[in-house]
Enzyme design. Structure first.
Site, PDB file in Angstrom:
ATOM      1  N   TYR A  55      26.793 -44.628  -9.931  1.00 33.31           N
ATOM      2  CA  TYR A  55      26.304 -43.249  -9.761  1.00 33.31           C
ATOM      3  C   TYR A  55      27.394 -42.223 -10.086  1.00 33.31           C
ATOM      4  O   TYR A  55      27.078 -41.108 -10.508  1.00 33.31           O
ATOM      5  CB  TYR A  55      25.698 -43.052  -8.366  1.00 33.31           C
ATOM      6  N   ARG A  58      26.817 -41.661 -13.641  1.00 31.03           N
ATOM      7  CA  ARG A  58      25.610 -40.843 -13.857  1.00 31.03           C
ATOM      8  C   ARG A  58      25.919 -39.365 -13.534  1.00 31.03           C
ATOM      9  O   ARG A  58      25.451 -38.466 -14.192  1.00 31.03           O
ATOM     10  CB  ARG A  58      24.436 -41.311 -12.981  1.00 31.03           C
ATOM     11  N   GLN A  88      11.055 -36.579 -10.793  1.00 24.97           N
ATOM     12  CA  GLN A  88      11.574 -37.880 -10.363  1.00 24.97           C
ATOM     13  C   GLN A  88      13.053 -37.983 -10.725  1.00 24.97           C
ATOM     14  O   GLN A  88      13.710 -38.966 -10.408  1.00 24.97           O
ATOM     15  CB  GLN A  88      10.800 -39.001 -11.062  1.00 24.97           C
ATOM     16  N   ASN A  89      13.539 -36.974 -11.437  1.00 24.62           N
ATOM     17  CA  ASN A  89      14.916 -37.040 -11.925  1.00 24.62           C
ATOM     18  C   ASN A  89      15.905 -36.680 -10.838  1.00 24.62           C
ATOM     19  O   ASN A  89      15.637 -35.855  -9.970  1.00 24.62           O
ATOM     20  CB  ASN A  89      15.091 -36.111 -13.130  1.00 24.62           C
ATOM     21  N   ASP A  91      18.978 -35.671 -11.903  1.00 22.12           N
ATOM     22  CA  ASP A  91      19.838 -34.637 -12.492  1.00 22.12           C
ATOM     23  C   ASP A  91      19.341 -33.245 -12.071  1.00 22.12           C
ATOM     24  O   ASP A  91      18.249 -33.106 -11.510  1.00 22.12           O
ATOM     25  CB  ASP A  91      19.887 -34.778 -14.024  1.00 22.12           C
ATOM     26  N   HIS A 106      13.152 -38.260  -5.831  1.00 22.16           N
ATOM     27  CA  HIS A 106      14.008 -39.445  -5.737  1.00 22.16           C
ATOM     28  C   HIS A 106      15.468 -39.124  -5.459  1.00 22.16           C
ATOM     29  O   HIS A 106      16.343 -39.937  -5.743  1.00 22.16           O
ATOM     30  CB  HIS A 106      13.878 -40.273  -7.021  1.00 22.16           C
ATOM     31  N   GLY A 172       7.189 -36.777 -19.661  1.00 22.32           N
ATOM     32  CA  GLY A 172       8.293 -37.731 -19.790  1.00 22.32           C
ATOM     33  C   GLY A 172       8.423 -38.721 -18.656  1.00 22.32           C
ATOM     34  O   GLY A 172       9.534 -39.003 -18.196  1.00 22.32           O
ATOM     35  N   THR A 173       7.305 -39.233 -18.200  1.00 29.70           N
ATOM     36  CA  THR A 173       7.378 -40.293 -17.183  1.00 29.70           C
ATOM     37  C   THR A 173       6.426 -41.422 -17.553  1.00 29.70           C
ATOM     38  O   THR A 173       5.313 -41.173 -18.019  1.00 29.70           O
ATOM     39  CB  THR A 173       7.062 -39.772 -15.761  1.00 29.70           C
ATOM     40  N   SER A 174       6.881 -42.654 -17.337  1.00 30.19           N
ATOM     41  CA  SER A 174       6.044 -43.809 -17.662  1.00 30.19           C
ATOM     42  C   SER A 174       4.972 -44.029 -16.586  1.00 30.19           C
ATOM     43  O   SER A 174       4.121 -44.892 -16.737  1.00 30.19           O
ATOM     44  CB  SER A 174       6.917 -45.061 -17.779  1.00 30.19           C
TER      45      SER A 174
HETATM   46  P1  NAD Z   1      10.841 -43.964 -17.383  1.00 30.01           P
HETATM   47  O1  NAD Z   1      12.152 -44.220 -18.069  1.00 30.01           O
HETATM   48  O2  NAD Z   1      10.144 -45.094 -16.746  1.00 30.01           O
HETATM   49  O3  NAD Z   1       9.864 -43.314 -18.449  1.00 30.01           O
HETATM   50  C1  NAD Z   1      10.361 -42.368 -19.368  1.00 30.01           C
HETATM   51  C2  NAD Z   1       9.193 -41.836 -20.145  1.00 30.01           C
HETATM   52  O4  NAD Z   1       9.692 -40.776 -20.937  1.00 30.01           O
HETATM   53  C3  NAD Z   1       8.528 -42.861 -21.079  1.00 30.01           C
HETATM   54  O5  NAD Z   1       7.132 -42.802 -20.915  1.00 30.01           O
HETATM   55  C4  NAD Z   1       8.953 -42.370 -22.462  1.00 30.01           C
HETATM   56  O6  NAD Z   1       7.933 -42.589 -23.435  1.00 30.01           O
HETATM   57  C5  NAD Z   1       9.139 -40.886 -22.228  1.00 30.01           C
HETATM   58  N1  NAD Z   1      10.042 -40.199 -23.124  1.00 30.01           N
HETATM   59  C6  NAD Z   1      11.137 -40.672 -23.781  1.00 30.01           C
HETATM   60  N2  NAD Z   1      11.714 -39.695 -24.484  1.00 30.01           N
HETATM   61  C7  NAD Z   1      10.981 -38.574 -24.272  1.00 30.01           C
HETATM   62  C8  NAD Z   1      11.084 -37.232 -24.714  1.00 30.01           C
HETATM   63  N3  NAD Z   1      12.066 -36.829 -25.527  1.00 30.01           N
HETATM   64  N4  NAD Z   1      10.163 -36.342 -24.289  1.00 30.01           N
HETATM   65  C9  NAD Z   1       9.145 -36.715 -23.467  1.00 30.01           C
HETATM   66  N5  NAD Z   1       9.005 -37.974 -23.004  1.00 30.01           N
HETATM   67  C10 NAD Z   1       9.922 -38.884 -23.408  1.00 30.01           C
HETATM   68  O7  NAD Z   1      11.128 -42.778 -16.366  1.00 30.01           O
HETATM   69  P2  NAD Z   1      10.409 -42.341 -15.029  1.00 30.01           P
HETATM   70  O8  NAD Z   1       8.936 -42.515 -15.185  1.00 30.01           O
HETATM   71  O9  NAD Z   1      10.978 -41.002 -14.706  1.00 30.01           O
HETATM   72  O10 NAD Z   1      10.878 -43.386 -13.918  1.00 30.01           O
HETATM   73  C11 NAD Z   1      12.207 -43.803 -13.887  1.00 30.01           C
HETATM   74  C12 NAD Z   1      12.941 -43.670 -12.559  1.00 30.01           C
HETATM   75  O11 NAD Z   1      14.355 -43.644 -12.846  1.00 30.01           O
HETATM   76  C13 NAD Z   1      12.656 -42.391 -11.845  1.00 30.01           C
HETATM   77  O12 NAD Z   1      12.449 -42.743 -10.534  1.00 30.01           O
HETATM   78  C14 NAD Z   1      13.941 -41.534 -11.964  1.00 30.01           C
HETATM   79  O13 NAD Z   1      14.326 -41.115 -10.677  1.00 30.01           O
HETATM   80  C15 NAD Z   1      15.012 -42.454 -12.428  1.00 30.01           C
HETATM   81  N6  NAD Z   1      15.835 -41.912 -13.548  1.00 30.01           N
HETATM   82  C16 NAD Z   1      16.264 -40.608 -13.553  1.00 30.01           C
HETATM   83  C17 NAD Z   1      16.992 -40.093 -14.634  1.00 30.01           C
HETATM   84  C18 NAD Z   1      17.454 -38.649 -14.626  1.00 30.01           C
HETATM   85  O14 NAD Z   1      17.596 -38.069 -13.546  1.00 30.01           O
HETATM   86  N7  NAD Z   1      17.688 -37.993 -15.784  1.00 30.01           N
HETATM   87  C19 NAD Z   1      17.312 -40.916 -15.722  1.00 30.01           C
HETATM   88  C20 NAD Z   1      16.873 -42.261 -15.673  1.00 30.01           C
HETATM   89  C21 NAD Z   1      16.144 -42.738 -14.582  1.00 30.01           C
END
Ligand code: NAD
Length: 234
Positions: A55, A58, A88-89, A91, A106, A172-174
């Site tokens: 972390y 990160r 969910q981010n 950052d 999160h 941008g979430t799966s």
């Molecule tokens: P995920 O990685 O499971 O899904 C990411 C999604 O974003 C995918 O569906 C992908 O197709 C899409 N994507 C990729 N590039 C994109 C773009 N340029 N524009 C729009 N969409 C785009 O992420 P999630 O669903 O957020 O779940 C992951 C978990 O991991 C969360 O709980 C989160 O807290 C954590 N996480 C956070 C960060 C951060 O804070 N930046 C980074 C990685 C993981």
């Protein structure tokens, strides 16, 4: 006239164009590490130093990253709409782009918390957390991140906000991580719903959404402009 309510559910994809890696649910790795090792209580108990180090990295890259066109476009909505971003981010790119009402489901990378009392949360001024840094009750500080298997207390704040949405955007979430992904079930049937994700057409739980299968930084500036024009003419 009453301002319309816009609610956004964002995930790692919105920060991808700022250079932060997404979390690839398919192979269970996040920045080359196994999820069990760096995002569970068991991983923390097995090797806290390794988890702190993960972390710390990160946090370092999160602070070096800058908000992209998608974060900035969302911030432009605020004078014209009542906007809440549920992310969910971990950052802080939404806040740094200017969004003022952000719910972090999160946790936050720039906060630490007691490992025995989740209410004891501290802002991290320095970048590297270390073993031996203690909370006021004397336990080791851990990152203030909600790990897999842990409660998501902010979901209770998020649900009523989602219920109020006139316009709801999933960006941008799966939609693999629950309970966050279940928020889509609380959107009113009368709301306008958008799903912005290059892979949006293949995701299953956003039926009834208008899917924009593009990167957030490409799609959001024009969508936001359309909404601002509608608000002006309404
Ligand atoms: P995920 O990685 O499971 O899904 C990411 C999604 O974003 C995918 O569906 C992908 O197709 C899409 N994507 C990729 N590039 C994109 C773009 N340029 N524009 C729009 N969409 C785009 O992420 P999630 O669903 O957020 O779940 C992951 C978990 O991991 C969360 O709980 C989160 O807290 C954590 N996480 C956070 C960060 C951060 O804070 N930046 C980074 C990685 C993981």
């Amino acid at each position: 006239m009453k301002m319309q309510k816009i609610v956004v559910l964002s995930g790692a994809g919105i920060s991808a164009e700022s250079g932060l890696q997404t979390f690839r649910a398919s192979d269970g790795l996040w920045n080359q590490q196994r999820v069990e090792d760096i995002a569970t209580l068991q991983g923390w108990e097995k090797d806290p130093e390794f988890v702190l180090q993960f972390y710390n990295e990160r946090r370092k890259e999160g602070r070096a990253a800058i908000p992209n066109a998608a974060h900035k476009a969302l911030a432009k909505l605020e004078p014209h709409f009542s906007v809440t971003i549920i992310t969910q981010n971990i950052d802080d790119l939404h806040e740094r782009a200017g969004s003022s009402d952000v719910i972090h489901l999160h946790g936050e990378i720039n906060q630490s918390r007691s490992s025995i009392d989740p209410e004891l949360v501290y802002v991290i001024e320095h970048w590297a957390m270390k073993m031996g840094e203690l909370c006021d009750k004397g336990s080791q500080l851990r990152p203030n991140i909600v790990w897999f298997g842990e409660e998501v207390p902010m979901i209770n704040a998020a649900i009523p906000v989602v219920e109020q949405a006139d316009i709801f955007m999933v960006i941008g979430t799966s939609l693999n991580v629950y309970p966050a992904a279940g928020l889509v079930d609380f959107v009113a049937s009368s709301a306008k719903k958008y799903h912005i994700d290059p892979n949006g057409l293949t995701q299953k739980n956003t039926h009834g959404f208008h899917v924009i299968p593009k990167k957030a930084g490409e799609a959001l500036p024009s969508l936001v402009q359309v909404l601002l024009n509608e608000a002006d003419s309404g």
